[in-house]
Enzyme design. Structure first.
Site, PDB file in Angstrom:
ATOM      1  N   HIS A 272       0.822  -1.209   0.000  1.00  0.00           N
ATOM      2  CA  HIS A 272       0.000   0.000   0.000  1.00  0.00           C
ATOM      3  C   HIS A 272       0.855   1.259   0.000  1.00  0.00           C
ATOM      4  CE1 HIS A 272       1.032  -0.544   4.248  1.00  0.00           C
ATOM      5  NE2 HIS A 272       0.743   0.740   4.444  1.00  0.00           N
TER       6      HIS A 272
ATOM      7  N   ASP B 258       0.548   4.952   1.823  1.00  0.00           N
ATOM      8  CA  ASP B 258      -0.188   5.447   2.976  1.00  0.00           C
ATOM      9  C   ASP B 258      -1.328   6.373   2.555  1.00  0.00           C
ATOM     10  OD1 ASP B 258       1.167   4.145   5.010  1.00  0.00           O
ATOM     11  OD2 ASP B 258       2.733   5.681   5.120  1.00  0.00           O
TER      12      ASP B 258
ATOM     13  N   HIS C 205       4.671   0.046   0.307  1.00  0.00           N
ATOM     14  CA  HIS C 205       5.409  -0.715   1.311  1.00  0.00           C
ATOM     15  C   HIS C 205       4.511  -1.783   1.926  1.00  0.00           C
ATOM     16  CE1 HIS C 205       3.692   2.820   3.359  1.00  0.00           C
ATOM     17  NE2 HIS C 205       3.608   2.063   4.451  1.00  0.00           N
TER      18      HIS C 205
ATOM     19  N   ARG D 121       5.898   7.047  13.803  1.00  0.00           N
ATOM     20  CA  ARG D 121       5.933   7.588  12.435  1.00  0.00           C
ATOM     21  C   ARG D 121       5.358   8.984  12.376  1.00  0.00           C
ATOM     22  NH1 ARG D 121       1.058   7.371   9.659  1.00  0.00           N
ATOM     23  NH2 ARG D 121       2.035   7.285   7.635  1.00  0.00           N
TER      24      ARG D 121
END
Length: 298
Positions: A114, A116, A274, A289
């Site tokens: 995917h 993000d 990723h 993150r």
């Protein structure tokens, strides 16, 4: 090599960042770089951003930076997003804690290829992710060069998808586990976004294959050019989408990173996908993150 003035009569020599490619297609590990210092230095950040555009994902070891420095580094790229599901650290807005331990459910949200938050009209430009604590083995993350994935498509496929658009949904992903009322409320807050199947990178001009696991269907496939009768659309459009999504799984387009404590990855969300490998339960994996707000794909 450049010379930087420190004070009258004193000079320091600054050498280019030591970036070592990890594969032939994507990713570089940088050595001798202090990201906390990069968060405060214009010239260092300019060099780091140039390397990011070149390699698409950058990796660092032994980055013992504070949460405030983590946020400051990410903010160099732009304003930070607040994730509607995970939320932010109350003392550091924009910093999301992704903590997995024995009390966490065995989820399956990250172990899919995917980009993000493509369910946003303006998906993130990129992300800075730091490992706070990780398993002794397992829990790796894979990144994929989706510009290369597009470049190597057969020409007939490029012609077919050139003008196509696709729908991306949070309801069909994060929302699927929610009770129906909460799922519909989530969709009302974040209506499905529509993006081109092939987007253009706003800084490099690269063409990028831009469908992933948040993509539910093609929105403008059902035209006279593509459809003779119903069977051409169903399952024709779905099979085409699944074929395009599968390009992210090709190893030649990938790099795989083994996390260690205080290792960091910075990636360009516009040109990559990723996959977080969830093979480590019941070990602990704690990640933090900061996602950077991006522009509307075109």
């Amino acid at each position: 090599m450049t010379t930087v003035e420190l004070a009258p009569g004193r000079r320091a020599t600054v050498t280019p960042m030591d970036a070592r490619a990890l594969t032939c297609s994507i990713g570089a590990e940088l050595h001798g770089v202090d990201l906390a210092e990069v968060s405060r230095d214009d010239d260092l950040f300019t060099e780091l951003k140039s390397l990011l555009l070149q390699h698409k994902v950058l990796f660092f070891r032994d980055q013992d930076m504070s949460r405030a420095e983590h946020v400051a580094l990410a903010e160099r790229f732009g304003a930070l997003e607040d994730h509607p599901v995970a939320g932010s650290d109350p003392e550091n807005p924009g910093l999301v804690r992704i903590y997995k331990d024995l009390d966490s459910p065995r989820e399956a949200f990250e172990n899919a290829y995917h980009c993000d938050a493509t369910w946003r009209d303006n998906p993130p430009m990129g992300c800075v992710l730091r490992c706070v604590e990780g398993p002794a083995v397992g829990g790796d993350t894979i990144w994929v060069n989706m510009a290369l994935a597009y470049e190597r498509l057969p020409e007939r496929v490029k012609e077919l998808i050139g003008g196509l658009r696709a729908r991306h949904s949070i309801e069909a992903s994060f929302g699927a586990r929610l009770p129906i009322a909460k799922r519909l409320e989530l969709k009302e807050r974040f209506p499905d976004a529509e993006h081109p199947v092939v987007r253009t990178h706003p800084e490099t001009g690269e063409k990028i294959l831009f469908v992933n696991s948040f993509t539910t269907h093609l929105t403008n496939f059902h035209t006279e050019a593509n459809i003779r009768c119903g069977i051409d659309y169903a399952p024709g459009a779905g099979e085409l989408l699944r074929y395009l999504q599968s390009q992210a799984t090709i190893p030649e387009y990938q790099v795989r990173w083994r996390w260690t404590e205080n290792s960091v990855a910075i990636w360009d969300n516009r040109s990559t996908q990723h996959y977080a490998v969830q093979d480590y339960w019941p070990a602990v994996r704690k990640m933090e993150r900061a996602g950077i707000i991006g522009d509307r794909p075109f």
